[in-house]
Design an enzyme around this catalytic site. Structure first.
Site, PDB file in Angstrom:
ATOM      1  N   CYS A  32      -0.479 -42.825   5.872  1.00 53.65           N
ATOM      2  CA  CYS A  32       0.835 -42.183   5.903  1.00 53.65           C
ATOM      3  C   CYS A  32       1.027 -41.374   4.623  1.00 53.65           C
ATOM      4  O   CYS A  32       0.174 -41.380   3.732  1.00 53.65           O
ATOM      5  CB  CYS A  32       1.954 -43.213   6.053  1.00 53.65           C
ATOM      6  SG  CYS A  32       2.112 -44.324   4.633  1.00 53.65           S
ATOM      7  N   CYS A  35       0.683 -43.085   1.238  1.00 52.31           N
ATOM      8  CA  CYS A  35      -0.690 -43.222   0.721  1.00 52.31           C
ATOM      9  C   CYS A  35      -1.079 -41.974  -0.071  1.00 52.31           C
ATOM     10  O   CYS A  35      -1.634 -42.064  -1.171  1.00 52.31           O
ATOM     11  CB  CYS A  35      -1.676 -43.413   1.876  1.00 52.31           C
ATOM     12  SG  CYS A  35      -1.350 -44.836   2.928  1.00 52.31           S
ATOM     13  N   ASP A 435       2.088   0.564  -3.809  1.00 54.01           N
ATOM     14  CA  ASP A 435       1.305   1.588  -4.494  1.00 54.01           C
ATOM     15  C   ASP A 435       1.062   2.753  -3.533  1.00 54.01           C
ATOM     16  O   ASP A 435       0.948   2.555  -2.321  1.00 54.01           O
ATOM     17  CB  ASP A 435      -0.020   0.984  -4.958  1.00 54.01           C
ATOM     18  CG  ASP A 435      -0.975   2.028  -5.460  1.00 54.01           C
ATOM     19  OD1 ASP A 435      -0.618   2.761  -6.400  1.00 54.01           O
ATOM     20  OD2 ASP A 435      -2.079   2.140  -4.889  1.00 54.01           O
ATOM     21  N   ASP A 632      -4.245  -1.561  -4.443  1.00 56.80           N
ATOM     22  CA  ASP A 632      -5.676  -1.705  -4.185  1.00 56.80           C
ATOM     23  C   ASP A 632      -6.549  -1.368  -5.385  1.00 56.80           C
ATOM     24  O   ASP A 632      -7.768  -1.478  -5.297  1.00 56.80           O
ATOM     25  CB  ASP A 632      -6.086  -0.802  -3.017  1.00 56.80           C
ATOM     26  CG  ASP A 632      -6.104   0.670  -3.408  1.00 56.80           C
ATOM     27  OD1 ASP A 632      -5.209   1.079  -4.175  1.00 56.80           O
ATOM     28  OD2 ASP A 632      -7.005   1.401  -2.951  1.00 56.80           O
ATOM     29  N   ASP A 636      -3.474  -1.538 -10.482  1.00 52.99           N
ATOM     30  CA  ASP A 636      -2.425  -2.335  -9.839  1.00 52.99           C
ATOM     31  C   ASP A 636      -2.509  -3.813 -10.215  1.00 52.99           C
ATOM     32  O   ASP A 636      -1.577  -4.577  -9.927  1.00 52.99           O
ATOM     33  CB  ASP A 636      -2.521  -2.209  -8.312  1.00 52.99           C
ATOM     34  CG  ASP A 636      -2.309  -0.786  -7.841  1.00 52.99           C
ATOM     35  OD1 ASP A 636      -1.392  -0.134  -8.365  1.00 52.99           O
ATOM     36  OD2 ASP A 636      -3.063  -0.322  -6.964  1.00 52.99           O
TER      37      ASP A 636
END
Length: 741
Positions: A32, A35, A435, A632, A636
């Site tokens: 459970c 634990c 961007d 990308d 950035d």
């Protein structure tokens, strides 16, 4: 339609800082959420260790600082807590599945034995309810039937309770053992001592049977939550055709080594990552990118394991095998993400940590109150009902099961989420900074207009321009040369080539001096240029290039970084989702304004340096916005790192991919909207699950305490609670990207 991005960088993940070690432990004995909370607490007590335990996957992800601890010490800490652990080796998904299948079979056998032995009790209960007033089964037979249910089928609960108590904690097994043992032992005393009291064998037997049924159904449902991960693993081909000694030999993929030459026949899956040496074909890379359009492959092109060759024969050299293939990298990334913990899980973890001791105390109080103001029978039954219904399993499963399904579905759709935190933050995002170059646009300038001067042909203008630019490495130069070659214009090698950085180039073409560059640079020769026309074109977002030869203007070339075909549809979807969109770019204002307008975005920031992009993110966060960033390029990366949640394209730079939280596996910004939609649906499922789990316990425990729930009904409700939570999570598996717009 956007072209498929090269997926070769998709397997990269954010690397741990130097010296930091990240290990994953496979855990055994958890029953459970309590634990999981106990193991996590034990690991985090070790100095220099940061651990996160996932109850649904039965794993612990542990980050170790240099010299902090050894793997053996981690395992020992888990064992001291009453559980067991082992190092989770990479690439053992099949072995893990085999272990879990064996556990499920054992659980089913235990349930089947209990069900067969409990069936007579159900008949006896119906007989009693029919108003007979006495048991159909003799007491000695009830004892004989209940004993193997209690101690054979229920042995797993005793083992789990002992491990938990030995480690100084208490879990669900303790609750089940306490409740059923009290009912069984009190009834056994009545039979063996021949006392004139009621027996509760049926309650103990039915509770154990129902809990076992629930555990078996839960295990089956949990297995389905990682179906996406297993589906990715099944894509890996098992055999490859390798060139050895001038002939082809079929070999196991595991035996292929970097540098081996392999052949892929039409219709076959590509066995490993490689580079095409000979042949031409198209390859279906949808399993990596989600893009259904086949990708052309020629000599020099990259191919990737598990993608499917269409019609041509390809001869390739292996460049990535085993753990080094893109597919293996994706599987690792998805597995890590599925095993991570979302912030919304924190409340459930805190509750689970104190839940079982609180329930035991409440059951004792219930027994004492009913014994004082009612009967022993009422006190016993109600205390047992409290113990049985208060299973915290549903709390432990609520978040990880939904996250596992959501992250898995995203991976199959070409959305790679680094961790559960990113998935949750994407739902909360209010502002998205986008961007321009290479993200909204194709990232490759192209000639969009050719304006020859009066008396000059387009062919002549392009011939002089392309000849001048032949010696330049500038991206604009490459665009002009490509355009001229596509128009069938012959390019002449220039002489006395000179480049003036930031302004243009000059050379001798066809024996006459020629110049190309900014209108201002060409105008220095005393050549008149229409300044109003130049300003108008620049206001439209074009880069204007002037071309002159022999002291006269030949014309103007207009270049622009064109908007991706799917960008406008992508921004419409994001706006429909209620996000505030801002284009942010280092380009000049006229160009950024034009691109933003074409994409349907009102806000933009132009002339922004890389450091200023990050500052823009921080300023918006300080103003209370939850900021996302999509980019990308290397420039950035600071903004991606500063954002609450960051996105990049698979064709982006390695720095951007290593920094971003979500990688879109193809250059289609519509996946951004799908990622946000998936995030919202996943977190909604998590919150539904937590609501149901909390309400179940908040309502169930008081009802059991005041005597409105019998132990049998409590057992059935407990068994169904976890199954219902997991089933609700599995409904997320029906999510598919719409890519509408």
């Amino acid at each position: 339609m956007a072209s498929s991005a090269s997926p070769e960088v998709a397997g990269r993940g954010r690397q741990a800082p130097p010296g930091i070690q990240v290990v994953e432990l496979a855990l055994e004995g958890m029953t459970c959420a309590a634990c999981a909370a106990r193991i996590e607490k034990a690991l985090n007590r070790i100095e220099g260790v940061e651990a996160s335990v996932n109850f649904a996957t039965e794993t612990a992800r542990v980050t170790l600082r240099p010299g902090a601890a050894t793997i053996e010490s981690l395992i020992e800490a888990v064992r001291r807590s009453g559980y067991d652990a082992r190092l989770q080796e990479a690439g053992t998904l099949a072995a893990q599945d085999a272990d879990r299948d064996a556990d499920r079979r054992a659980a089913f056998r235990a349930f089947l034995l209990a069900a067969v032995l409990t069936a007579p009790f159900l008949i006896d209960m119906v007989w009693m309810f029919a108003g007979s007033g006495h048991h159909l089964l003799p007491l000695w037979l009830q004892l004989a039937l209940a004993t193997p249910v209690q101690f054979v089928s229920g042995a797993r609960f005793y083992r789990g309770a002992w491990r938990s108590l030995r480690g100084g904690g208490a879990n669900m097994d303790v609750l089940v053992v306490l409740g059923t043992s009290i009912a069984y032992l009190s009834s056994a005393v009545v039979v063996l001592w021949r006392l004139d009291l009621h027996v509760y064998f049926e309650a103990a037997a039915v509770i154990i049977t129902l809990v076992l049924l629930g555990k078996w159904l839960e295990a089956r449902a949990k297995a389905r939550t990682s179906e996406a991960l297993r589906g990715l693993a099944r894509l890996q081909p098992q055999r490859a055709w390798i060139e050895r000694g001038g002939s082809l030999r079929e070999m196991r993929v595991e035996d292929v080594r970097p540098g081996d030459v392999f052949v892929v026949r039409p219709g076959d899956s590509i066995p490993v990552d490689g580079e095409v040496l000979d042949g031409a074909s198209t390859v279906d890379e949808s399993m990596l990118t989600g893009e259904s359009v086949p990708v052309a492959k020629r000599p020099g092109a990259r191919v990737f394991a598990a993608t499917v060759n269409a019609e041509g024969l390809l001869r390739c050299r292996a460049t990535g095998v085993g753990r080094d293939t893109v597919l293996a990298g994706i599987i690792r990334l998805v597995a890590l993400a599925q095993g991570s913990k979302a912030p919304v899980q924190a409340l459930a973890d805190r509750v689970a940590g104190v839940f079982v001791p609180a329930v035991v105390a409440l059951a004792a109080a219930t027994f004492a109150a009913w014994l004082a103001f009612g009967s022993f029978e009422q006190a016993l039954l109600n205390a047992v009902a409290v113990l049985v219904i208060a299973c915290p399993c549903a709390l432990g499963l609520a978040t990880p099961t939904a996250m596992m399904v959501g992250i898995g579905r995203g991976a199959r759709a070409g959305i790679l989420v680094r961790n559960a935190v990113a998935l949750e933050r994407a739902r909360e995002m209010t502002t998205l900074l986008i961007d321009k170059t290479g993200t909204l646009t194709e990232g490759r300038p192209a000639v969009t207009g050719v304006l020859p001067a009066p008396g000059v042909t387009t062919q002549n203008l392009l011939r002089v321009a392309a000849s001048l630019e032949r010696g330049s490495e500038h991206p604009l130069a490459a665009a002009i040369v490509r355009h001229a070659e596509a128009a069938g214009v012959a390019v002449i090698p220039p002489q006395d080539f000179r480049a003036v950085p930031g302004r243009g180039v000059a050379a001798i073409v066809d024996g006459v001096p020629a110049r190309l560059g900014t209108p201002e640079y060409v105008a220095e020769l005393g050549i008149p240029i229409d300044a109003e026309e130049v300003a108008r074109r620049r206001a439209q977002g074009a880069t204007v290039i002037a071309v002159a030869a022999a002291g006269r203007l030949l014309g103007l070339l207009l270049l622009a970084d064109r908007l991706r075909p799917t960008s406008a549809a992508a921004t419409r979807r994001l706006l429909d989702l209620g996000l505030r969109l801002v284009v942010i770019s280092g380009d000049h204002e006229a160009t950024v304004r034009s691109v933003a307008r074409e994409a349907g975005i009102e806000e933009f920031r132009a002339g922004v340096l890389p450091a200023d992009k990050a500052a823009e993110v921080e300023a918006r966060r300080a103003a209370g916005e939850v900021v996302g960033m999509v980019g990308d390029g290397i420039n950035d990366a600071p903004a991606l790192a500063a954002a609450d949640v960051s996105f990049t394209l698979a064709a982006g730079t390695g720095v951007a991919i290593d920094t971003a939280d979500v990688t879109l596996m193809r250059d289609d910004l519509r996946l951004l909207g799908e990622a946000v939609d998936l995030s919202r649906r996943t977190v909604t499922k998590v919150r539904q699950n937590l609501f149901f789990a909390f309400v179940y316990n908040v309502l169930g425990i008081p009802l059991a305490a005041i005597g409105l729930l019998s132990p049998v009904i409590a057992g059935a409700a407990m068994a169904l609670s976890s199954v219902s939570v997991v089933t609700n999570s599995l409904a997320l598996g029906r999510w598919r990207p719409s890519l509408g717009g």
